[in-house]
Design a protein around this motif. Structure first.
Motif, PDB file in Angstrom:
ATOM      1  N   VAL A 194       1.564  -0.947  -0.089  1.00  0.00           N
ATOM      2  CA  VAL A 194      -0.277   0.136   0.084  1.00  0.00           C
ATOM      3  C   VAL A 194       0.470   1.571   0.063  1.00  0.00           C
ATOM      4  CG1 VAL A 194      -1.463   1.120   1.423  1.00  0.00           C
ATOM      5  CG2 VAL A 194      -1.695  -1.021   1.380  1.00  0.00           C
ATOM      6  N   LEU A 205      -2.710   8.093  -2.156  1.00  0.00           N
ATOM      7  CA  LEU A 205      -2.729   6.740  -2.300  1.00  0.00           C
ATOM      8  C   LEU A 205      -2.019   6.711  -3.525  1.00  0.00           C
ATOM      9  CD1 LEU A 205      -3.497   3.568  -1.644  1.00  0.00           C
ATOM     10  CD2 LEU A 205      -5.618   4.147  -1.989  1.00  0.00           C
ATOM     11  N   LEU A 221       1.563  -5.377   3.876  1.00  0.00           N
ATOM     12  CA  LEU A 221       1.137  -5.931   4.379  1.00  0.00           C
ATOM     13  C   LEU A 221       1.410  -7.056   4.698  1.00  0.00           C
ATOM     14  CD1 LEU A 221      -2.244  -6.080   2.017  1.00  0.00           C
ATOM     15  CD2 LEU A 221      -1.746  -4.317   3.816  1.00  0.00           C
ATOM     16  N   VAL A 234      -4.840 -13.345   0.448  1.00  0.00           N
ATOM     17  CA  VAL A 234      -5.387 -12.730  -0.868  1.00  0.00           C
ATOM     18  C   VAL A 234      -5.931 -11.048   0.294  1.00  0.00           C
ATOM     19  CG1 VAL A 234      -7.622 -14.302  -0.659  1.00  0.00           C
ATOM     20  CG2 VAL A 234      -6.773 -13.446  -3.029  1.00  0.00           C
ATOM     21  N   VAL A 235      -5.878 -11.002  -0.959  1.00  0.00           N
ATOM     22  CA  VAL A 235      -6.683  -9.297   0.015  1.00  0.00           C
ATOM     23  C   VAL A 235      -7.522  -8.624  -1.329  1.00  0.00           C
ATOM     24  CG1 VAL A 235      -5.615  -8.911   1.484  1.00  0.00           C
ATOM     25  CG2 VAL A 235      -5.429  -7.390  -0.173  1.00  0.00           C
ATOM     26  N   ASN A 256      -8.199  -3.158  -1.036  1.00  0.00           N
ATOM     27  CA  ASN A 256      -7.777  -3.470   0.818  1.00  0.00           C
ATOM     28  C   ASN A 256      -6.566  -1.753   0.897  1.00  0.00           C
ATOM     29  OD1 ASN A 256      -7.521  -4.585   3.096  1.00  0.00           O
ATOM     30  ND2 ASN A 256      -5.923  -4.431   2.124  1.00  0.00           N
ATOM     31  N   ALA A 257      -6.194  -1.149  -0.419  1.00  0.00           N
ATOM     32  CA  ALA A 257      -5.652  -0.393  -0.099  1.00  0.00           C
ATOM     33  C   ALA A 257      -6.211   1.237   0.102  1.00  0.00           C
ATOM     34  CB  ALA A 257      -4.078  -0.013  -1.146  1.00  0.00           C
ATOM     35  N   SER A 258      -7.226   0.788   0.244  1.00  0.00           N
ATOM     36  CA  SER A 258      -7.732   2.036   0.596  1.00  0.00           C
ATOM     37  C   SER A 258      -8.850   2.561   2.141  1.00  0.00           C
ATOM     38  CB  SER A 258      -9.301   2.919  -0.757  1.00  0.00           C
ATOM     39  OG  SER A 258      -9.514   1.745  -0.853  1.00  0.00           O
ATOM     40  N   PRO A 260      -5.377  -0.989   6.169  1.00  0.00           N
ATOM     41  CA  PRO A 260      -5.302  -1.840   5.527  1.00  0.00           C
ATOM     42  C   PRO A 260      -4.050  -3.390   5.414  1.00  0.00           C
ATOM     43  CG  PRO A 260      -3.826   0.011   4.835  1.00  0.00           C
ATOM     44  CD  PRO A 260      -4.712   0.278   6.255  1.00  0.00           C
ATOM     45  N   HIS A 261      -3.509  -2.957   7.127  1.00  0.00           N
ATOM     46  CA  HIS A 261      -3.033  -4.378   7.106  1.00  0.00           C
ATOM     47  C   HIS A 261      -3.373  -5.312   8.156  1.00  0.00           C
ATOM     48  CE1 HIS A 261      -2.574  -0.996  10.324  1.00  0.00           C
ATOM     49  NE2 HIS A 261      -2.908  -2.070  11.032  1.00  0.00           N
TER      50      HIS A 261
END
Lengths: 65, 742
Positions: A32, A39, A61, B580-581, B585-587, B591-592
Motif C-alpha cells: 500500500v 494513495l 501487508l 489474498v486481499v 484493501n489499500a484504501s 489495510p494491514h
C-alpha cells in the motif's frame, strides 16, 4: 532526497514509484503506497512521478505463517 | 520489483498418479486386529455449528463416554483450542507431566469448522501437555479428521490414559460405532499406515474420501518432537495426503499412549452439514471471497500456484530468511529452492485444498520423488509441500539447497512423525555447534554435520526414527541438547545458550527476528512458545516503521495474538485472512488488518451460531481463552516473565561474522540509538554495546506488553483482568493467580 518509510533515498528527475521499489528491493507483491499521503494504485506504479522531498510510505501487508 | 509469472511450459511432466503402493498386506493386517471394546452410539449432525457433546476415550481402561457441551463452555471457550484447554485443565494436576496417564490429547474443530462455502474452514486444534515445554501446546491442523469427527457427532475428542498395547480408535459416524482395536502388525510410518487404514475402513472406493486417519511415525517413539499427521484423501492423485499438527511433541504423547492411529468414517460431506443459523449469509460471504481469490491471487501471493513457499525469495530479499541457524538472512543459492522452482516441481492443475471448498488451494504436492536413502530407498512418493517453513527450516537454515534432498527431508519428517519446523531449527543448531567445535565427529558418532550436508542430515533423522546414536540425542530438541552439551563440557555455555533457538523449550519457527523488536516479542511473549501463529510483525515494525514506540509495539502484540487465536477457536485457517486481499484493501483505514476479511469472519461466526458479534467481540472471545491459557501455564509451574526469556540469537548478533555481515546497520545503530561513536571500537566491543542495548529494550518491551495485556510485570494476569473477562467464574483460575500476586 526523499523519505521512504522515514529513511532517506536519493532522488532523480523522472523518479517513479517503481524506481523506489527497485532501489529498495521491495519485492513483496502486496503493498500500500502513499506519496505525500496520496494513495497510489498498483496500476500506476510505473507512471506515478515522485517529487523531490516527497514523503513516501510503502506499507507491506502482513505476511508469514 | 519483479513479479514472478507462472510459466506452464516449465512445469515438470510427472504422472501424479504414480507412486509405490502399500496395500499388499492389508488383509493380513486387518485379520490381526482384535476388538478390545466396542460401543454403539447415535450419530448426529451439528446444530448451528455445535453437536453439543464431546467424546471421552480412556485408552488404558477402555472407558468410552460422552460429555455434554455446556453453555458456559461455548460462552467462554467457543471451541477448538478453547475446548482443548478446558478439557485439559480439568484432566491434569499441576504436577502432571506429559507422559502421565492423566495427560490428554484433545482434538476439537470449532463451531465454524466443516462449512464448505468459505476458504480455509477445515481446521482442528490439538491440545496436550508438551514433552518439550511441560505446558499446554496447541497445534493447528488441516485435513479431514476434525470436520468428520464433528459430522460424526462430537465437538471434541478427549484421549486419556495409556494403553499397554498398540491400539486404533475407530469412530464410524455413519453406523454409530466406536471401537478400540488392538493393532499388533500395523505399519509404523504415516504414509504407509494411513494408506492401509484408509482402504481398510472404507466400505468401497467411493467411501475413501469419507475416511480420515490421524497417525505419526517411528521417530515419535524415540524423540520428544513427534507430530501428528491428519489425512485427507486426494481423489485426483488417488492417494492419502497429510497436514500436520506439528509443534510441541503431541505425536510423542500419542505414541506414549500406544495409540497407533485414530480413524474416523464420516458421512459424505455436503454443504449443509454444519446446519448454520443463516446459510444465506455464509453462501454470500463465500461467493464474494472465491471471486476475490480468482481475480486477485494471480497478481498477489499466487497461493494457488506456490502455496506458502511463495515467500522464500521474499524473505531472502528482505534479509529475513534464516540461513545457517539464523545467523544470516539471505543466501546466493536461494534461487534453487524458491517458488520459481517449486512452481515447476509441484503438480499444478489439480485440487490442492486440504478441506472442501478451499479455493486458496495452497496444499501443494511434489509428485514422483524417488527416495535416495532410508528404509524406503527407491520408493516413489508424493511429498506434501514443501511449505515455506520446510523450505526455510530444512533448507536455508541448514544450508541445504538441493531441492530433491530438501523434499526427501520433508518426506521423512512427515512419515516418521517429526515436526519439520523443530527438526530444521534443531539441525541448524547441531550444524552450528559442529562448525564451532562444540560437536565433532566423535561426539556425533561419525556424522559430519557440516552446513548443507544433506546425507548426514538424513542419517541423523533415520537414527532418530530407529532410536539410535546421535539422532536420539537430537530428538530431545534444542533445550535438552543445550543442557547435554553444557553438562558434558563441550563448549562455552553462554555461546551454546545464545545460539540454541528455543524459548520455553520449543524451537523457533523460520523467520529472522533480530532486526524487529516487535517480532522478538511476537515469538517469545507467546503462550506456547516461538511459533509465528500469534503475531508476524516484521514488515509492520522493521520495514514499514509503523510501530515506532513501545506502546505501538505493545498494541500490536495485544491485538494480533488475540486476532490470530480466534482462528483456532473456530476452525479457521489463517492463510485466507491475508494471503489474498480485496482489490480496494489499500484504501481502507487499517489495510494491514484486512478489514473486509475481519468482517467476513464476524459474519461467518454470527451466521453459523446465530449469535451476533462485532469485531470487538471477536477479540474479547480470544482474550478469555488466551488469558486462561496463560494462567494454565502458571498453574503448571511456568508462564512467568522468566519463562518468556529469549535466546540472544533471536535478539541480536552473537558472533563476529553476524555482526560484520550487517556492520553498516549495526554501527549506525550505535550512533542513532545509543548516542555513541563506533569509530576505534573492536567488533567485540561493539557487539557488547549491542547486547546491552538489545536486551534492555527487550526487557522494556516485556513491560509494555504485559501492561497492555492487563498482566503484572511478572507476566501474571491481574484479578481485575480476569474479572473483566469473566474468568473469575472459575475459582481454580483465580486461586492460581492469587498465589503470584503480592
Amino acid at each position: 532526497m526523499i523519505l521512504v518509510n522515514e529513511e532517506p533515498l536519493g532522488w532523480h528527475e523522472g523518479m517513479t514509484v517503481r524506481d523506489i521499489l527497485r532501489a529498495r528491493n521491495y519485492r513483496f507483491p502486496m503493498l500500500v503506497i502513499h506519496v505525500n499521503e496520496v494513495l497510489v494504485p498498483k496500476k500506476d506504479y510505473d507512471t506515478t512521478l515522485v517529487p523531490d522531498g516527497a514523503a513516501v510510505k510503502v506499507i507491506h501487508l502482513i505476511s508469514g505463517g | 520489483m519483479s513479479q514472478l509469472v507462472f510459466d506452464p511450459s516449465k512445469v515438470m511432466d510427472i504422472d501424479y498418479t504414480q507412486r509405490t503402493e502399500y496395500l499388499e498386506g492389508l488383509e493380513a493386517i486387518k485379520a490381526a486386529h482384535k476388538v478390545l471394546k466396542e460401543i454403539t452410539y447415535a450419530p448426529s449432525l451439528p446444530d448451528k455449528g455445535y453437536t453439543n457433546r464431546t467424546l471421552y476415550v480412556n485408552v488404558g481402561t477402555h472407558e468410552i463416554t460422552e460429555k455434554p457441551v455446556t453453555q458456559q463452555m461455548k460462552d467462554v471457550f467457543i471451541g477448538g483450542r478453547g475446548f482443548g484447554l478446558y478439557h485439559l485443565w480439568n484432566a491434569v494436576k499441576p504436577t502432571t507431566r506429559w507422559n502421565d496417564p492423566e495427560n490428554e490429547i484433545v482434538i476439537s474443530p470449532g463451531p465454524v469448522a466443516g462449512i464448505t462455502q468459505y476458504a480455509g474452514t477445515g481446521k482442528s486444534l490439538v491440545v496436550s501437555l508438551s514433552p518439550q515445554t511441560d505446558i499446554p501446546i496447541d497445534s493447528n491442523v488441516g485435513g479431514f479428521y476434525g470436520p468428520l469427527l464433528k459430522f460424526s457427532g462430537f465437538d471434541a475428542l478427549e484421549l486419556q490414559g495409556k494403553s499397554d498395547k498398540d491400539i486404533i480408535l475407530f469412530i464410524d459416524g455413519v453406523k454409530g460405532i466406536i471401537r478400540i482395536e488392538e493393532a499388533p502388525t500395523d505399519p509404523v510410518d504415516s504414509h504407509v499406515l494411513a494408506e492401509v487404514l484408509t482402504h481398510m475402513y472404507a466400505e468401497n472406493e467411493k467411501d475413501l474420501p469419507n475416511i480420515s486417519v490421524v497417525s505419526t511415525g517411528a521417530a515419535a517413539e524415540h524423540s520428544l518432537i513427534g507430530m501428528l499427521n491428519f489425512s485427507f484423501y486426494d481423489r485426483r492423485r488417488k492417494c492419502v495426503r497429510f497436514k500436520q499438527a506439528g509443534r510441541g511433541g503431541i505425536g510423542t504423547v500419542f505414541r506414549d499412549k500406544r495409540i497407533r492411529a485414530l480413524v474416523v468414517r464420516g458421512p459424505k460431506v455436503a454443504g449443509d452439514l454444519n446446519h448454520p443459523a443463516d446459510p444465506e449469509t455464509i453462501a454470500k460471504t463465500g461467493i464474494k471471497y472465491h471471486k476475490e481469490i480468482r481475480e486477485n491471487d494471480g497478481t498477489q501471493c499466487m497461493m494457488r500456484r506456490n502455496g506458502t513457499a511463495h515467500i522464500v525469495e521474499i524473505m531472502d530479499a528482505y534479509d529475513l530468511l534464516p540461513v545457517h541457524n539464523f545467523q544470516f538472512g539471505s543466501h546466493p543459492d536461494v534461487h534453487k529452492i524458491d517458488s520459481s522452482y517449486w512452481q515447476q516441481r509441484c503438480t499444478q492443475h489439480t485440487v490442492d485444498g486440504c478441506w472442501y471448498g478451499c479455493s486458496m488451494a495452497c496444499a501443494k504436492g511434489a509428485d514422483g520423488l524417488v527416495l535416495r536413502t532410508g528404509p524406503y530407498k527407491g520408493h516413489m512418493v508424493t511429498v506434501d509441500g514443501p511449505e515455506y517453513e520446510n523450505a526455510a527450516g530444512l533448507g536455508s537454515n541448514c544450508g541445504v539447497f538441493d531441492p530433491d534432498y530438501l523434499l526427501e527431508l520433508n518426506f521423512y519428517c512427515d512419515t516418521y512423525g517429526i515436526c519439520t519446523i523443530t527438526y530444521g531449527t534443531l539441525t541448524a543448531f547441531v550444524m552450528e555447534c559442529y562448525q564451532r567445535g562444540i560437536l565433532n565427529k566423535e561426539r556425533t558418532g561419525g556424522l559430519e554435520m557440516t552446513w548443507g550436508n544433506a546425507e548426514a542430515d538424513l542419517e541423523m533423522m533415520h537414527q532418530m526414527a530407529r532410536g539410535e546414536g546421535f539422532g536420539k540425542i537430537a530428538g530431545l530438541g534444542v533445550k535438552k541438547m543445550k543442557e547435554h552439551f553444557i553438562k558434558n563440557g563441550w563448549g562455552d555455555p553462554q555461546l551454546i545458550n545464545d545460539i540454541g533457538m528455543e524459548n520455553k523449550g520449543l524451537e523457533y519457527s523460520q523467520y529472522m527476528s533480530k532486526e524487529s523488536l516487535a517480532q522478538q516479542g511476537g515469538y517469545a511473549l507467546t503462550n506456547k512458545g516461538p511459533q509465528h501463529d500469534e503475531a508476524w510483525l516484521i514488515f509492520m515494525d522493521m520495514v514499514n516503521k509503523q510501530l515506532p514506540t513501545f506502546e505501538d509495539k505493545a498494541e500490536a502484540l495485544y491485538y494480533f495474538p488475540l486476532f490470530r487465536t480466534w482462528f483456532g477457536l473456530n476452525g479457521f485457517c489463517k492463510l485466507p485472512w491475508n494471503d489474498v486481499v480485496p482489490a480496494d484493501n489499500a484504501s481502507q483505514p487499517e489495510p494491514h488488518k484486512v478489514p473486509e476479511h475481519v468482517q467476513n469472519y464476524v459474519d461467518l461466526f454470527s451466521a453459523t451460531t446465530g449469535i451476533k458479534i462485532t469485531k470487538e467481540d471477536l477479540i474479547l472471545q480470544s482474550a478469555k481463552v488466551y488469558n486462561f491459557q496463560r494462567v494454565f501455564n502458571i498453574r503448571m509451574g511456568k508462564g512467568l516473565r522468566l519463562h518468556d526469556a529469549a535466546p540472544y540469537r533471536s535478539l541480536g548478533p552473537v558472533t563476529k561474522e553476524e555482526y560484520e555481515s550487517r556492520a553498516e546497520r549495526y554501527d549506525q545503530q550505535i550512533v542513532t540509538e545509543m548516542g555513541l561513536d563506533p569509530a576505534g571500537k573492536t567488533t567485540e566491543e561493539k557487539m557488547a554495546l549491542h547486547r546491552e542495548w538489545r536486551t534492555g529494550r527487550f526487557s522494556k518491551l516485556m513491560d509494555s506488553v504485559y501492561t497492555r495485556r492487563g498482566w503484572t510485570l511478572d507476566g501474571v494476569p491481574t484479578l481485575e483482568r480476569l474479572k473483566e473477562l469473566g474468568l473469575d467464574a472459575f475459582p481454580e483460575v483465580v486461586d492460581v493467580v492469587k498465589q503470584h500476586l503480592s
